[in-house]
Design a protein around this motif. Structure first.
Motif, PDB file in Angstrom:
ATOM      1  N   ALA A   1       0.937  -1.315   0.183  1.00 13.33           N
ATOM      2  CA  ALA A   1       0.304   0.002   0.186  1.00 13.33           C
ATOM      3  C   ALA A   1       0.675   1.863  -0.063  1.00 13.33           C
ATOM      4  CB  ALA A   1      -0.878  -0.070   1.229  1.00 13.33           C
ATOM      5  N   ARG A   2       2.444   1.015   0.636  1.00 11.18           N
ATOM      6  CA  ARG A   2       2.606   2.425   0.853  1.00 11.18           C
ATOM      7  C   ARG A   2       3.315   2.801  -0.553  1.00 11.18           C
ATOM      8  NH1 ARG A   2       4.847   0.517   5.655  1.00 11.18           N
ATOM      9  NH2 ARG A   2       7.035  -0.140   5.062  1.00 11.18           N
ATOM     10  N   ASN A   3       3.824   1.513  -1.162  1.00  6.84           N
ATOM     11  CA  ASN A   3       5.232   1.566  -2.512  1.00  6.84           C
ATOM     12  C   ASN A   3       3.974   2.265  -3.785  1.00  6.84           C
ATOM     13  OD1 ASN A   3       7.145   1.263  -1.514  1.00  6.84           O
ATOM     14  ND2 ASN A   3       6.538  -1.162  -2.338  1.00  6.84           N
ATOM     15  N   LEU A   4       2.090   1.728  -3.279  1.00  6.69           N
ATOM     16  CA  LEU A   4       1.210   2.501  -4.403  1.00  6.69           C
ATOM     17  C   LEU A   4       1.041   3.879  -4.195  1.00  6.69           C
ATOM     18  CD1 LEU A   4      -1.148  -0.326  -4.598  1.00  6.69           C
ATOM     19  CD2 LEU A   4       0.673  -0.433  -5.850  1.00  6.69           C
ATOM     20  N   HIS A   5       1.264   4.620  -3.702  1.00  5.24           N
ATOM     21  CA  HIS A   5       1.666   5.713  -3.232  1.00  5.24           C
ATOM     22  C   HIS A   5       1.877   6.648  -5.135  1.00  5.24           C
ATOM     23  CE1 HIS A   5      -0.097   6.665   0.628  1.00  5.24           C
ATOM     24  NE2 HIS A   5       0.951   6.072   1.279  1.00  5.24           N
ATOM     25  N   CYS A   6       1.141   7.211  -5.666  1.00  4.93           N
ATOM     26  CA  CYS A   6       1.378   8.251  -6.549  1.00  4.93           C
ATOM     27  C   CYS A   6       2.359   9.388  -6.702  1.00  4.93           C
ATOM     28  CB  CYS A   6       0.092   7.792  -7.163  1.00  4.93           C
ATOM     29  SG  CYS A   6      -1.444   8.975  -7.822  1.00  4.93           S
ATOM     30  N   LEU A   7       2.745   9.690  -7.332  1.00  9.10           N
ATOM     31  CA  LEU A   7       3.477  11.233  -7.204  1.00  9.10           C
ATOM     32  C   LEU A   7       2.408  12.183  -7.000  1.00  9.10           C
ATOM     33  CD1 LEU A   7       6.034  12.979  -7.100  1.00  9.10           C
ATOM     34  CD2 LEU A   7       5.871  13.070  -8.681  1.00  9.10           C
ATOM     35  N   ASP A   8       1.596  12.168  -7.100  1.00  8.25           N
ATOM     36  CA  ASP A   8       0.255  13.101  -7.686  1.00  8.25           C
ATOM     37  C   ASP A   8      -0.875  13.692  -6.495  1.00  8.25           C
ATOM     38  OD1 ASP A   8      -2.415  14.188  -7.326  1.00  8.25           O
ATOM     39  OD2 ASP A   8      -1.834  14.470  -9.376  1.00  8.25           O
ATOM     40  N   ASP A   9      -0.144  12.080  -5.541  1.00  4.33           N
ATOM     41  CA  ASP A   9      -1.216  11.604  -3.993  1.00  4.33           C
ATOM     42  C   ASP A   9      -0.024  13.167  -2.949  1.00  4.33           C
ATOM     43  OD1 ASP A   9      -3.469  10.842  -4.745  1.00  4.33           O
ATOM     44  OD2 ASP A   9      -1.988   8.894  -4.268  1.00  4.33           O
ATOM     45  N   ILE A  10       1.553  12.292  -2.986  1.00  9.03           N
ATOM     46  CA  ILE A  10       3.001  12.636  -2.871  1.00  9.03           C
ATOM     47  C   ILE A  10       2.801  14.504  -2.469  1.00  9.03           C
ATOM     48  CG2 ILE A  10       4.615  12.795  -1.967  1.00  9.03           C
ATOM     49  CD1 ILE A  10       3.967   9.747  -0.819  1.00  9.03           C
ATOM     50  N   ALA A  11       2.878  14.530  -4.087  1.00 14.29           N
ATOM     51  CA  ALA A  11       3.099  16.016  -4.357  1.00 14.29           C
ATOM     52  C   ALA A  11       1.595  17.565  -3.756  1.00 14.29           C
ATOM     53  CB  ALA A  11       3.299  16.571  -5.429  1.00 14.29           C
ATOM     54  N   ARG A  12       0.658  16.399  -3.763  1.00 11.60           N
ATOM     55  CA  ARG A  12      -0.299  17.296  -2.613  1.00 11.60           C
ATOM     56  C   ARG A  12      -0.043  17.467  -1.390  1.00 11.60           C
ATOM     57  NH1 ARG A  12      -3.577  18.947  -6.348  1.00 11.60           N
ATOM     58  NH2 ARG A  12      -3.757  17.790  -8.292  1.00 11.60           N
ATOM     59  N   ASP A  13       0.257  16.081  -0.585  1.00 14.92           N
ATOM     60  CA  ASP A  13       0.462  16.132   0.670  1.00 14.92           C
ATOM     61  C   ASP A  13       1.585  17.447   1.019  1.00 14.92           C
ATOM     62  OD1 ASP A  13      -0.171  14.344   3.404  1.00 14.92           O
ATOM     63  OD2 ASP A  13       1.516  13.531   3.040  1.00 14.92           O
ATOM     64  N   ALA A  14       2.777  17.171   0.309  1.00 13.89           N
ATOM     65  CA  ALA A  14       4.053  17.750   0.705  1.00 13.89           C
ATOM     66  C   ALA A  14       3.245  19.357   0.126  1.00 13.89           C
ATOM     67  CB  ALA A  14       4.906  17.331  -0.518  1.00 13.89           C
ATOM     68  N   PHE A  15       2.970  19.661  -0.443  1.00 19.58           N
ATOM     69  CA  PHE A  15       1.976  20.928  -0.514  1.00 19.58           C
ATOM     70  C   PHE A  15       1.410  21.452   0.720  1.00 19.58           C
ATOM     71  CE2 PHE A  15      -1.101  23.380  -2.111  1.00 19.58           C
ATOM     72  CZ  PHE A  15      -0.519  24.957  -1.771  1.00 19.58           C
ATOM     73  N   GLU A  16       0.688  20.333   0.890  1.00 21.69           N
ATOM     74  CA  GLU A  16      -0.326  21.171   2.460  1.00 21.69           C
ATOM     75  C   GLU A  16       0.983  21.261   3.906  1.00 21.69           C
ATOM     76  OE1 GLU A  16      -3.392  21.055   3.054  1.00 21.69           O
ATOM     77  OE2 GLU A  16      -4.006  20.945   0.820  1.00 21.69           O
ATOM     78  N   SER A  17       1.715  20.155   4.176  1.00 19.17           N
ATOM     79  CA  SER A  17       2.586  20.300   4.909  1.00 19.17           C
ATOM     80  C   SER A  17       3.562  21.565   4.615  1.00 19.17           C
ATOM     81  CB  SER A  17       3.310  18.651   5.115  1.00 19.17           C
ATOM     82  OG  SER A  17       4.444  19.272   3.653  1.00 19.17           O
ATOM     83  N   ARG A  18       3.207  22.274   4.185  1.00 17.80           N
ATOM     84  CA  ARG A  18       4.406  23.561   3.691  1.00 17.80           C
ATOM     85  C   ARG A  18       3.746  24.664   3.660  1.00 17.80           C
ATOM     86  NH1 ARG A  18       6.944  19.209   2.573  1.00 17.80           N
ATOM     87  NH2 ARG A  18       9.465  19.269   3.183  1.00 17.80           N
ATOM     88  N   LYS A  19       1.735  24.386   3.743  1.00 18.21           N
ATOM     89  CA  LYS A  19       1.711  26.010   3.143  1.00 18.21           C
ATOM     90  C   LYS A  19       1.776  26.528   4.933  1.00 18.21           C
ATOM     91  CE  LYS A  19      -2.613  24.713   0.866  1.00 18.21           C
ATOM     92  NZ  LYS A  19      -4.168  24.260   1.298  1.00 18.21           N
ATOM     93  N   ALA A  20       1.975  26.886   5.625  1.00 16.96           N
ATOM     94  CA  ALA A  20       2.222  27.687   6.687  1.00 16.96           C
ATOM     95  C   ALA A  20       3.538  28.358   5.862  1.00 16.96           C
ATOM     96  CB  ALA A  20       2.585  26.764   7.997  1.00 16.96           C
TER      97      ALA A  20
END
Length: 402
Positions: A94-113
């Protein structure tokens, strides 16, 4: 004595009535009253009996069930619990199925502040969204390598050098984010891609600016009182960058001074010092007109939500057939200061919000030249609004005292 294996046959599996039938080695066929049937493996792990399903008979053949049973029995012989091991493998998959789109949006959310306006303008994410995710968004992030990155950025590596550079940097952040989530990614993929792409030939070009003598004519054309026209007028009158202006809030105005939070100023990330902008009468009049458009505290809201974008103002000038862009009015103001006034370099640069001098020099110089900048901006407003711009000297006697 070892238990005999392979007791069942394909025909027996198909025709057996409801009940439980052993194939040997802990593999059982369970046929239910409702007609369904499944494979079950029974094993002993550390003195405990464990049962794990191997799938439906309609989906797993007798041969496949025997092969699966042997794989799991081999783990038992190694002292592992097959049920826990299967759960671990599923989590890993399941971890290895994370696509780049999901990772990119999660990374963006974590850096919004960390971003101006919590990244509402979208500038951090747009290089990825426009140039990378359409091709690599659905690819599992663990499968992305330097050739994938090279192929997706090669078309813009030279023609849109700055955008490509930003996209590559954002990708590096996404890969680090994926690694922090426990994914097995290649953290050097972006550096390898940079080596494959080679040195960029593109030379950055200055944003086209309107000659300061032409600004009054353009300013006069911004007369319909819309949000876009008012925003451009205030941009011209104050010489600030687009972002602080677009995110201007009512509480930032105190009398004839607009205070921009330090974190909203380019080049001042992490700074605590705010930046004060003196407001001429013309600027205050624009602000008063903008108040009737205010929504959720913002003086320049967009039609739907948030605030107007920089592109909104740029498109207005583009549709008018102009090469100049909104950011270029800062150059117009700077040229006017240099050609028409005798303002010192420090006053001129502070007017544009530039950081002057080294850290030690700034520690001893506590002034922001507010009053000198106020006189300068009054004269700029007179020029912009079609009145005569006189030559002035700031910090020394004026040539033409008004």
């Amino acid at each position: 004595m070892p238990r005999p294996l392979y007791k069942l046959t394909a025909v027996a599996v198909k025709n057996a009535p409801p009940g439980k039938y052993s194939d040997g080695g802990g593999l059982w066929l369970h046929k239910r009253e409702d007609g369904g049937a499944q494979w079950i493996l029974r094993v002993n792990v550390h003195g405990r009996r464990r049962e794990m399903g191997l799938g439906s008979v309609s989906e797993v053949s007798l041969k496949e069930a025997r092969e699966a049973a042997e794989r799991w029995r081999s783990l038992v012989r190694g002292g592992l619990d097959p049920i826990k091991e299967r759960q671990r493998q599923r989590r890993e998959a399941a971890r290895n199925l994370h696509c780049l789109d999901d990772i990119a949006r999660d990374a963006f959310e974590s850096r919004k502040a960390e971003l101006k306006g919590d990244g509402v303008a979208g500038r951090w994410f747009s290089p990825l969204e426009i140039h990378v995710l359409p091709r690599l968004g659905k690819v599992p992030v663990v499968d992305i390598d330097q050739t994938d990155i090279r192929d997706v950025l090669a078309p813009i590596w030279h023609s849109k050098a700055e955008t490509a550079r930003k996209a590559l940097n954002r990708l590096a952040i996404c890969l680090k984010h994926a690694a922090a989530l426990g994914l097995s990614v290649d953290l050097q993929a972006t550096d390898k891609a940079r080596a494959l792409l080679g040195k960029q030939r593109h030379k950055p070009e200055n944003i086209p600016a309107m000659p300061w003598r032409d600004v009054p004519i353009f300013y006069a054309s911004l007369s319909d009182g819309t949000v876009t026209h008012l925003a451009l007028r205030l941009l011209i009158l104050t010489g600030v960058r687009s972002a602080p202006l677009r995110f201007l809030r009512e509480e930032q105005i105190n009398g004839d001074v607009w205070t921009i939070p330090g974190e909203a100023m380019k080049g001042r990330r992490g700074a605590t010092a705010d930046f004060r902008v003196p407001l001429s009468d013309a600027a205050l009049e624009v602000i008063e007109q903008a108040r009737r458009h205010a929504r959720e505290g913002f003086l320049f809201p967009s039609v739907k939500k948030g605030v107007i974008s920089d592109a909104t103002m740029s498109r207005l000038m583009e549709r008018a057939g102009m090469a100049a862009r909104p950011h270029g009015f800062r150059s117009s103001l700077r040229d006017w200061i240099a050609e028409v006034t005798e303002a010192s370099h420090d006053v001129a640069e502070t007017t544009l919000g530039h950081i002057i001098g080294g850290a030690v020099e700034r520690a001893y110089r506590r002034t922001d030249f507010l009053e000198q900048r106020r006189a300068l901006m009054v004269r700029w407003a007179r020029h912009v609004t079609g009145q005569r711009g006189q030559v002035i000297a700031l910090g020394k006697r004026s040539r033409n005292d008004a």
